[in-house]
Design a protein around this motif. Structure first.
Motif, short mmCIF file in Angstrom:
data_model
loop_
_atom_site.label_atom_id
_atom_site.label_comp_id
_atom_site.label_asym_id
_atom_site.label_seq_id
_atom_site.Cartn_x
_atom_site.Cartn_y
_atom_site.Cartn_z
N VAL A 28 0.56 -1.25 0.58
CA VAL A 28 -0.03 -0.02 -0.32
C VAL A 28 1.32 1.34 0.33
CG1 VAL A 28 -0.85 0.08 1.96
CG2 VAL A 28 -2.37 1.01 0.90
N PRO A 31 2.03 2.44 -4.28
CA PRO A 31 1.02 1.79 -5.86
C PRO A 31 1.63 2.36 -6.82
CG PRO A 31 1.41 4.09 -4.76
CD PRO A 31 1.67 3.79 -3.73
N PRO A 51 -4.87 0.42 -12.02
CA PRO A 51 -5.73 0.81 -11.15
C PRO A 51 -6.05 -0.39 -10.11
CG PRO A 51 -6.91 1.46 -13.35
CD PRO A 51 -5.47 0.93 -13.53
N VAL A 52 -5.84 -2.14 -10.75
CA VAL A 52 -6.15 -3.24 -9.43
C VAL A 52 -4.35 -3.07 -9.31
CG1 VAL A 52 -5.99 -5.30 -10.51
CG2 VAL A 52 -7.20 -4.12 -11.64
N TRP A 54 -3.02 -0.44 -7.84
CA TRP A 54 -3.35 0.39 -6.27
C TRP A 54 -4.60 0.02 -5.91
CZ3 TRP A 54 -3.89 5.23 -11.32
CH2 TRP A 54 -2.28 5.09 -11.34
N GLY A 55 -5.31 -0.21 -6.51
CA GLY A 55 -6.43 -0.64 -4.97
C GLY A 55 -6.29 -2.38 -4.32
N PHE A 58 -5.71 -2.47 -0.84
CA PHE A 58 -6.38 -1.88 -0.18
C PHE A 58 -7.68 -2.82 0.23
CE2 PHE A 58 -4.84 2.21 -0.92
CZ PHE A 58 -4.27 2.73 -0.15
N LEU A 59 -7.72 -3.44 -0.26
CA LEU A 59 -8.65 -4.97 -0.77
C LEU A 59 -8.83 -5.62 0.23
CD1 LEU A 59 -10.27 -5.32 -4.47
CD2 LEU A 59 -11.72 -4.59 -2.37
#
Length: 159
Positions: A28, A31, A51-52, A54-55, A58-59
Protein backbone atom coordinates in the motif's frame (compact mmCIF):
# COMPACT_ATOMS: atom_id res chain seq x y z
CA UNK A 1 -19.79 -26.51 15.79
CA UNK A 2 -17.71 -28.80 17.91
CA UNK A 3 -15.17 -26.98 20.08
CA UNK A 4 -12.23 -28.34 18.07
CA UNK A 5 -13.71 -27.01 14.82
CA UNK A 6 -14.08 -23.54 16.32
CA UNK A 7 -10.38 -23.56 17.22
CA UNK A 8 -9.39 -24.78 13.74
CA UNK A 9 -11.46 -21.98 12.24
CA UNK A 10 -9.75 -19.45 14.52
CA UNK A 11 -6.33 -20.60 13.33
CA UNK A 12 -7.49 -20.57 9.69
CA UNK A 13 -8.92 -17.06 10.16
CA UNK A 14 -5.72 -15.72 11.70
CA UNK A 15 -3.41 -17.28 9.11
CA UNK A 16 -5.46 -16.30 6.07
CA UNK A 17 -6.28 -12.87 7.49
CA UNK A 18 -2.69 -12.27 8.54
CA UNK A 19 -1.33 -13.15 5.11
CA UNK A 20 -3.88 -10.91 3.39
CA UNK A 21 -3.19 -8.04 5.79
CA UNK A 22 0.60 -8.27 5.48
CA UNK A 23 0.46 -8.64 1.69
CA UNK A 24 -1.68 -5.52 1.38
CA UNK A 25 0.27 -3.51 3.94
CA UNK A 26 3.58 -4.18 2.22
CA UNK A 27 2.18 -2.90 -1.09
CA UNK A 28 0.00 0.00 0.00
CA UNK A 29 2.87 2.42 0.62
CA UNK A 30 4.22 2.00 -2.93
CA UNK A 31 1.28 1.94 -5.35
CA UNK A 32 3.49 2.38 -8.43
CA UNK A 33 5.45 -0.78 -7.63
CA UNK A 34 2.18 -2.63 -6.99
CA UNK A 35 0.91 -1.48 -10.39
CA UNK A 36 4.22 -2.54 -11.96
CA UNK A 37 3.78 -6.01 -10.49
CA UNK A 38 0.31 -6.31 -12.05
CA UNK A 39 1.60 -5.04 -15.41
CA UNK A 40 4.43 -7.63 -15.36
CA UNK A 41 1.89 -10.46 -15.72
CA UNK A 42 0.90 -9.05 -19.14
CA UNK A 43 -2.70 -10.17 -18.64
CA UNK A 44 -4.62 -6.91 -18.18
CA UNK A 45 -4.50 -3.96 -20.56
CA UNK A 46 -2.31 -1.11 -19.21
CA UNK A 47 -5.35 1.09 -18.58
CA UNK A 48 -6.75 -1.56 -16.22
CA UNK A 49 -3.51 -2.91 -14.73
CA UNK A 50 -2.66 0.33 -12.95
CA UNK A 51 -6.00 0.77 -11.12
CA UNK A 52 -5.95 -2.92 -10.15
CA UNK A 53 -2.41 -2.55 -8.82
CA UNK A 54 -3.34 0.55 -6.85
CA UNK A 55 -6.60 -0.85 -5.45
CA UNK A 56 -5.56 -4.43 -4.71
CA UNK A 57 -3.59 -3.63 -1.52
CA UNK A 58 -6.57 -1.85 0.04
CA UNK A 59 -8.85 -4.81 -0.68
CA UNK A 60 -6.29 -7.22 0.76
CA UNK A 61 -6.02 -5.12 3.92
CA UNK A 62 -9.81 -4.93 4.30
CA UNK A 63 -10.27 -8.68 3.83
CA UNK A 64 -7.40 -9.41 6.20
CA UNK A 65 -8.80 -7.18 8.94
CA UNK A 66 -12.30 -8.64 8.61
CA UNK A 67 -10.91 -12.16 8.91
CA UNK A 68 -8.67 -11.36 11.87
CA UNK A 69 -11.51 -9.64 13.70
CA UNK A 70 -13.92 -12.42 12.80
CA UNK A 71 -16.55 -10.25 11.17
CA UNK A 72 -18.26 -11.38 7.97
CA UNK A 73 -16.04 -14.45 7.98
CA UNK A 74 -17.86 -16.48 5.34
CA UNK A 75 -17.98 -13.57 2.89
CA UNK A 76 -14.43 -12.43 3.64
CA UNK A 77 -13.12 -15.96 3.25
CA UNK A 78 -14.99 -16.30 -0.05
CA UNK A 79 -13.39 -13.06 -1.27
CA UNK A 80 -9.96 -14.27 -0.15
CA UNK A 81 -10.62 -17.57 -1.93
CA UNK A 82 -11.46 -15.75 -5.15
CA UNK A 83 -8.22 -13.78 -4.77
CA UNK A 84 -6.27 -17.04 -4.33
CA UNK A 85 -7.83 -18.58 -7.44
CA UNK A 86 -6.97 -15.46 -9.45
CA UNK A 87 -3.42 -15.39 -8.04
CA UNK A 88 -2.91 -19.10 -8.81
CA UNK A 89 -4.18 -18.60 -12.36
CA UNK A 90 -2.02 -15.50 -12.90
CA UNK A 91 1.17 -17.13 -11.60
CA UNK A 92 0.41 -20.30 -13.56
CA UNK A 93 -0.15 -18.22 -16.69
CA UNK A 94 3.14 -16.36 -16.24
CA UNK A 95 4.93 -19.67 -15.72
CA UNK A 96 3.29 -21.30 -18.76
CA UNK A 97 4.13 -18.31 -20.97
CA UNK A 98 7.77 -18.33 -19.87
CA UNK A 99 7.70 -14.94 -18.17
CA UNK A 100 10.39 -14.38 -15.56
CA UNK A 101 8.69 -12.23 -12.93
CA UNK A 102 8.44 -11.89 -9.18
CA UNK A 103 4.81 -12.45 -8.19
CA UNK A 104 4.64 -9.16 -6.29
CA UNK A 105 2.57 -10.89 -3.62
CA UNK A 106 4.36 -9.20 -0.73
CA UNK A 107 5.58 -6.05 -2.42
CA UNK A 108 8.05 -5.68 -5.21
CA UNK A 109 7.23 -7.47 -8.40
CA UNK A 110 8.27 -7.12 -11.98
CA UNK A 111 10.89 -8.83 -14.08
CA UNK A 112 13.58 -11.02 -12.51
CA UNK A 113 16.32 -13.30 -13.82
CA UNK A 114 14.79 -16.57 -15.08
CA UNK A 115 16.55 -18.55 -12.33
CA UNK A 116 14.95 -16.42 -9.60
CA UNK A 117 11.33 -17.32 -10.26
CA UNK A 118 9.50 -19.26 -7.54
CA UNK A 119 6.31 -20.20 -9.34
CA UNK A 120 5.81 -23.63 -7.80
CA UNK A 121 6.28 -22.33 -4.23
CA UNK A 122 3.93 -19.41 -4.90
CA UNK A 123 1.24 -21.67 -6.33
CA UNK A 124 1.55 -24.18 -3.48
CA UNK A 125 1.33 -21.37 -0.90
CA UNK A 126 -1.78 -19.98 -2.55
CA UNK A 127 -3.36 -23.44 -2.80
CA UNK A 128 -2.82 -23.83 0.96
CA UNK A 129 -4.44 -20.44 1.57
CA UNK A 130 -7.31 -21.43 -0.74
CA UNK A 131 -7.88 -24.53 1.41
CA UNK A 132 -8.12 -22.27 4.49
CA UNK A 133 -10.58 -20.01 2.67
CA UNK A 134 -12.74 -22.99 1.70
CA UNK A 135 -12.66 -24.28 5.31
CA UNK A 136 -13.86 -20.88 6.54
CA UNK A 137 -16.63 -20.74 3.95
CA UNK A 138 -17.89 -24.08 5.23
CA UNK A 139 -17.17 -23.51 8.95
CA UNK A 140 -17.04 -19.75 9.57
CA UNK A 141 -17.89 -19.85 13.29
CA UNK A 142 -14.78 -19.62 15.41
CA UNK A 143 -13.39 -18.60 18.76
CA UNK A 144 -12.85 -14.93 19.59
CA UNK A 145 -14.80 -13.68 16.57
CA UNK A 146 -16.82 -10.46 16.62
CA UNK A 147 -19.45 -12.12 14.46
CA UNK A 148 -22.08 -14.29 16.02
CA UNK A 149 -22.38 -17.89 14.89
CA UNK A 150 -23.85 -17.69 11.37
CA UNK A 151 -25.21 -21.23 11.74
CA UNK A 152 -27.71 -20.48 14.52
CA UNK A 153 -30.96 -18.62 14.33
CA UNK A 154 -30.59 -17.20 17.85
CA UNK A 155 -27.39 -15.29 17.13
CA UNK A 156 -25.52 -16.96 20.00
CA UNK A 157 -21.78 -16.30 19.87
CA UNK A 158 -19.40 -19.23 19.74
CA UNK A 159 -17.98 -19.64 23.27
Amino acid sequence: MKPRGAWVSLVARLILGGVMLVAGALKVSDPETAAQAVRAYEILPPGLADPVGWGLPFLEIAIGLLLILGFGVRHSAAAAGVFMVVFIAAVGSAWARGLAIDCGCFGGGGRVDPGRTKYLEEILRDVGLLVLAIWLCVKPASRFALETDPNTSTGDAVP
